[in-house]
Design a protein around this motif. Structure first.
Motif, PDB file in Angstrom:
ATOM      1  N   GLU A 248       0.845  -1.190   0.000  1.00 16.37           N
ATOM      2  CA  GLU A 248       0.000   0.000   0.000  1.00 16.37           C
ATOM      3  C   GLU A 248       0.887   1.248   0.000  1.00 16.37           C
ATOM      4  OE1 GLU A 248      -3.377   0.068  -0.153  1.00 16.37           O
ATOM      5  OE2 GLU A 248      -3.280  -2.105  -0.371  1.00 16.37           O
ATOM      6  N   ASP A 260       6.731  -0.895   7.317  1.00 16.59           N
ATOM      7  CA  ASP A 260       5.421  -1.307   7.842  1.00 16.59           C
ATOM      8  C   ASP A 260       4.534  -1.851   6.725  1.00 16.59           C
ATOM      9  OD1 ASP A 260       6.040  -0.609  10.431  1.00 16.59           O
ATOM     10  OD2 ASP A 260       4.880   1.264  10.447  1.00 16.59           O
ATOM     11  N   GLU A 261       4.522  -1.169   5.579  1.00 13.99           N
ATOM     12  CA  GLU A 261       3.671  -1.611   4.469  1.00 13.99           C
ATOM     13  C   GLU A 261       4.204  -2.888   3.825  1.00 13.99           C
ATOM     14  OE1 GLU A 261       0.850  -0.493   4.188  1.00 13.99           O
ATOM     15  OE2 GLU A 261       1.039   1.375   5.315  1.00 13.99           O
ATOM     16  N   LYS A 264       3.237  -6.006   5.866  1.00 10.82           N
ATOM     17  CA  LYS A 264       1.818  -6.368   5.714  1.00 10.82           C
ATOM     18  C   LYS A 264       1.622  -7.284   4.503  1.00 10.82           C
ATOM     19  CE  LYS A 264      -0.001  -2.053   7.655  1.00 10.82           C
ATOM     20  NZ  LYS A 264      -0.701  -0.785   7.287  1.00 10.82           N
ATOM     21  N   ARG A 267       3.034 -10.811   5.217  1.00 17.70           N
ATOM     22  CA  ARG A 267       2.160 -11.583   6.113  1.00 17.70           C
ATOM     23  C   ARG A 267       0.873 -12.016   5.420  1.00 17.70           C
ATOM     24  NH1 ARG A 267       2.941  -7.571  11.329  1.00 17.70           N
ATOM     25  NH2 ARG A 267       4.853  -8.504  12.142  1.00 17.70           N
ATOM     26  N   SER A 268       0.566 -11.375   4.275  1.00 16.56           N
ATOM     27  CA  SER A 268      -0.667 -11.697   3.547  1.00 16.56           C
ATOM     28  C   SER A 268      -0.473 -12.762   2.486  1.00 16.56           C
ATOM     29  CB  SER A 268      -1.224 -10.423   2.879  1.00 16.56           C
ATOM     30  OG  SER A 268      -1.528  -9.439   3.835  1.00 16.56           O
ATOM     31  N   ASN A 317      -5.301  -9.959   0.260  1.00  9.08           N
ATOM     32  CA  ASN A 317      -5.860  -8.741   0.844  1.00  9.08           C
ATOM     33  C   ASN A 317      -6.810  -8.115  -0.181  1.00  9.08           C
ATOM     34  OD1 ASN A 317      -4.224  -7.388  -1.038  1.00  9.08           O
ATOM     35  ND2 ASN A 317      -2.686  -6.803   0.484  1.00  9.08           N
ATOM     36  N   GLU A 434      10.083  -8.478   8.770  1.00 10.50           N
ATOM     37  CA  GLU A 434      10.038  -8.829   7.347  1.00 10.50           C
ATOM     38  C   GLU A 434      10.734 -10.163   7.096  1.00 10.50           C
ATOM     39  OE1 GLU A 434      10.936  -5.674   4.349  1.00 10.50           O
ATOM     40  OE2 GLU A 434      11.501  -4.522   6.112  1.00 10.50           O
TER      41      GLU A 434
END
Length: 482
Positions: A248, A260-261, A264, A267-268, A317, A434
């Protein structure tokens, strides 16, 4: 300590191949351009029993061999070599670290450590640094892969590092993140209004990421046979490219927001089923017109280690639901190439069909190496009076980064990463969460291989891998961008 430029750089493995080919030439280039302080102390350490002069002579030979001719300057090389010193060290024995600390002397001006070592030496090296007072608040550490060979061993190394260096002083290196084109991926996405509205499941049919090599083992026999393509390339380089492609928009262009992005996305990642992954191992064949041997012959024994992997991955996602990510990497393939291909969806209705106009969906090709370019394939009408029908043809809109920025100094990845390490800029380094998210996904694939006895399929050197890799995409009506 944050963003304070270190006054000392300590290079582990300073007499090794990585140091000679990449690190010393990169540091010399930074020295030439005044990007590192003229008084930055660069101390090398390794097991070799060298003194300062012998190390400088070795470094001089490496620069003579690996620097481009245009970058060679006898006066600048001489001034750079004066910055180098050397202290022998057997990192497996804690006693030698006191002598290293004594030789380094005052490090209150800040020190950066570049640690490239075998995984079994990480823990004793970190313990040695801490015991000798070389892990204080003014010291940061850069860690070169491999950081373990599965989640458990990676966690063990990260735990050992964390005992001496907190996360904000730990810089995990993935040299792909230092490549200009990889960073341009973020500029392309987040600095241009035309792409981001389409950069999702509504506008994109699938994504392909290829990192192919024409070389074989190249002297890495023991390491590579214990590692294989999945852990050597997918776990780090390819998954980082997936994260940058799929992330994102971060709130800001800073280390925390970007990482941070990325995590995510990692993890998806959906667990891979047995029919979504292909293992391969190169057989004999021809690359670049030269006959080459099989992997087993290169290794000198039979092996079930994969030299090729193709995966159909999914990011579960909202943005990417239903969009497959086809990933592949391998050795002894048809050509050396690293690229990301974004295949957009077809337009909803072809208004040219009755006039004979056929459409191809737009495609964006981001080539990372060996060339660096961004190519958007769009539909255009062929010139003519169209009495026999209207002819539409796919034409490329090319941005050659090499040509567009021809006057800019081209940098190899380690130049940027070493400079960022010395400067304390963490954006292009990989955070612990990560790494662990990457290993969880990779370990699940390896478990699938073990549970279903998935063996490597042979492919001819100089090809694009096993036929099963072609079937992986063709059954979805997709062809690899060969």
């Amino acid at each position: 300590m944050a963003n304070a430029q270190s006054r000392t750089l300590l290079l582990f493995g300073a007499t090794g191949d990585l140091s000679k080919r990449m690190l010393l030439p990169s540091l010399y280039a930074l020295h030439c351009d005044g990007l590192i302080a003229a008084d930055l102390r660069i101390m090398g350490t390794a097991r070799s029993e060298l003194d300062d002069e012998a190390f400088r002579a070795m470094a001089g030979e490496a620069l003579a061999h690996f620097l481009p001719e245009a970058r060679k300057d006898d006066e600048k090389i001489a001034s750079f070599l004066k910055q180098l010193s050397y202290q022998p060290l057997d990192a497996s024995k804690i006693e030698g670290f006191a002598a290293l600390a004594e030789r380094l002397g005052d490090i209150s001006g800040g020190m950066s450590i570049f640690l490239s070592t075998a995984p079994f030496l990480f823990t004793p090296t970190i313990q040695g640094l801490k015991s000798a007072g070389l892990a204080g608040e003014m010291v940061r550490i850069g860690l070169e892969k491999p950081l373990g060979n599965d989640l458990a061993s990676s966690c063990a190394i990260n735990d050992a590092v964390a005992h001496a260096f907190p996360e904000d002083r730990t810089f995990r290196i993935d040299h792909y993140l230092g490549k200009e084109t990889v960073q341009n991926l973020m500029a392309l996405r987040f600095a241009n209004m035309m792409f981001e509205p389409l950069w999702n499941a509504n506008g994109i049919e699938h994504i392909q990421i290829t990192v192919s090599e024409t070389v074989g083992l190249e002297g890495r026999h023991g390491f590579y046979d214990d590692t294989g393509a999945l852990r050597d390339m997918v776990q780090n380089h390819i998954l980082q490219l997936v994260a940058l492609t799929a992330m994102e928009p971060p709130a800001e262009f800073d280390a925390t927001s970007i990482r941070d992005e990325k995590v995510k996305v990692l993890r998806s990642l959906r667990p891979v089923s047995p029919n979504e992954v292909v293992r391969g191992q190169y057989g004999a064949g021809a690359v670049g017109g030269n006959s080459v041997s099989s992997y087993a012959d290169d290794l000198g024994k039979p092996s079930d280690t994969e030299t090729f992997v193709a995966i159909k991955a999914h990011v579960d996602n909202w943005r990417w639901q239903g969009v497959p990510f086809y990933l592949r990497t391998g050795k002894r393939l048809a050509e050396r190439r690293s690229e990301i291909v974004i295949q957009f969806k077809q337009v909803p209705h072809n208004i040219f069909a009755q006039r004979g106009g056929r459409l191809s969906a737009n495609r964006l090709v981001i080539r990372l190496q060996p060339e660096e370019y961004v190519r958007l394939l769009v539909m255009a009408k062929e010139p003519g009076l169209d009495r026999g029908g209207l002819i539409l043809r796919e034409v490329p809109l090319d941005l050659s980064l090499t040509a567009a920025f021809s006057k800019a100094q081209r940098r190899i990845a380690y130049e940027r990463l070493l400079l960022d390490l010395v400067d304390g800029e963490p954006t292009l380094f990989v955070r612990r969460d990560e790494v662990e998210a990457q290993w969880r996904w990779i370990d699940a694939i390896r478990k699938t291989w073990a549970d279903h006895a998935i063996e490597p399929k042979s492919y001819g050197s100089g090809s694009w891998g096993p036929s099963a890799a072609i079937a992986l995409t063709e059954r979805d009506g997709v062809s690899w961008n060969d």
